[in-house]
Scaffold this active site. Structure first.
Site, PDB file in Angstrom:
ATOM      1  N   ARG A 181       0.817  -1.220   0.000  1.00  0.00           N
ATOM      2  CA  ARG A 181       0.000   0.000   0.000  1.00  0.00           C
ATOM      3  C   ARG A 181       0.850   1.269   0.000  1.00  0.00           C
ATOM      4  NH1 ARG A 181      -5.456  -1.085   3.617  1.00  0.00           N
ATOM      5  NH2 ARG A 181      -6.122  -2.977   2.511  1.00  0.00           N
ATOM      6  N   ASP A 208     -15.159  10.433   9.939  1.00  0.00           N
ATOM      7  CA  ASP A 208     -14.150   9.447   9.573  1.00  0.00           C
ATOM      8  C   ASP A 208     -12.787  10.110   9.613  1.00  0.00           C
ATOM      9  OD1 ASP A 208     -14.343   6.496   8.224  1.00  0.00           O
ATOM     10  OD2 ASP A 208     -12.554   7.543   7.519  1.00  0.00           O
TER      11      ASP A 208
END
Length: 286
Positions: free
Chosen positions: A48, A157
């Site tokens: 990632r 979030d």
């Protein structure tokens, strides 16, 4: 053996990624977001973050760690967290929670709202908005005039990209399929290329904000419903207990907390939160 592996890299690839690099990244992620990474996640971290190294023109994870930890690394720290955060979500995920919200919780909240009272719900790890919009559809099912009353849903979030997507409220028809078709076709408007966009009533009900669950919580008022699902599983035990404990002062007496299917409330909060169903808790004192 690759050149990277020959220089002590724990993952084969184009960049050197040592055990020390992994520990450094894990420590920074835990400090910033509360997420605990075990060594079995090394390959995931490499895959990632390698994209970030290429974008930044870096040649090693050691250089990347130095950048993230530096005084100018705030923006990249946020990008690192976003890259390492799992954003699995769908409309009406774990549908028994929405059934409980509609059947057990909303009748009382609807009566309060119709009498002029305040009703607040919070999606505490909202990802790209599918959870809070599912909450809003459930609220509207029980209280069609909710958007005109003092009823609001806070959606937060840690990832600003997810917050932006939620605010836009654009989803494919395939994504919307788990939601009751009569509801989403009523409250979503058709957009271009098979997409649907949250309509005005949904947009009025739901507000999206960036928030780190282990950071500061600026909210002053209390909530009647909190959804915090499938996020604390990424925290260590101490951080989980701290998050559960922080929720209770922000809950009205009798308020409901919904958590993920593999999560359990732990620590001091267990003395205040009583089981009210499958992965459903109710604050005592009502």
């Amino acid at each position: 053996m690759t050149a990277a592996a020959g220089r002590g890299s724990i993952v084969e690839g184009e960049f050197v990624f040592t055990a020390e690099d992994f520990r450094h990244i894990a420590q920074m992620l835990h400090a910033h977001a509360g997420i605990a990474l075990n060594e079995g996640k090394a390959a995931l971290v490499y895959s990632r973050l390698a994209k970030r190294l290429r974008t930044l023109g870096l040649t090693s994870f050691r250089d990347y760690c130095a950048l993230v930890e530096g005084v100018d690394g705030v923006d990249e720290r946020q990008k690192m967290t976003a890259a390492l955060t799992t954003n699995v979500t769908r409309f009406y995920r774990e549908p028994h929670h929405f059934d409980d919200l509609r059947d057990r919780v909303m009748p009382e909240l609807a009566a309060r709202a119709r009498a002029g009272g305040r009703v607040r719900l919070w999606s505490a790890a909202c990802s790209n908005g599918q959870e809070p919009y599912s909450m809003a559809l459930t609220v509207l099912q029980a209280l069609p005039e909710a958007a005109e009353l003092d009823v609001r849903i806070l959606a937060t979030d840690i990832d600003p990209n997810m917050v932006a997507q939620g605010h836009d409220g654009v989803y494919s028809e395939e994504a919307l399929e788990p939601a009751p078709v009569t509801l989403w076709r009523k409250y979503f408007d058709r957009a271009d290329r098979g997409q649907w966009v949250a309509g005005p009533q949904l947009k009025r009900l739901v507000s999206f904000k960036e928030l780190n669950l282990i950071g500061d919580w600026p909210m002053k008022g209390k909530f009647d419903v909190i959804f915090c699902r499938n996020v604390v599983i990424y925290f260590d035990d101490a951080t989980q207990e701290r998050v559960w404990k922080r929720f209770t002062p922000l809950m009205n007496p009798g308020a409901t907390l919904y958590i993920g299917h593999s999560e359990r409330v732990s620590g001091p909060a267990t003395s205040q939160l009583q089981t009210a169903g499958l992965t459903t808790y109710r604050l005592g004192g009502a």
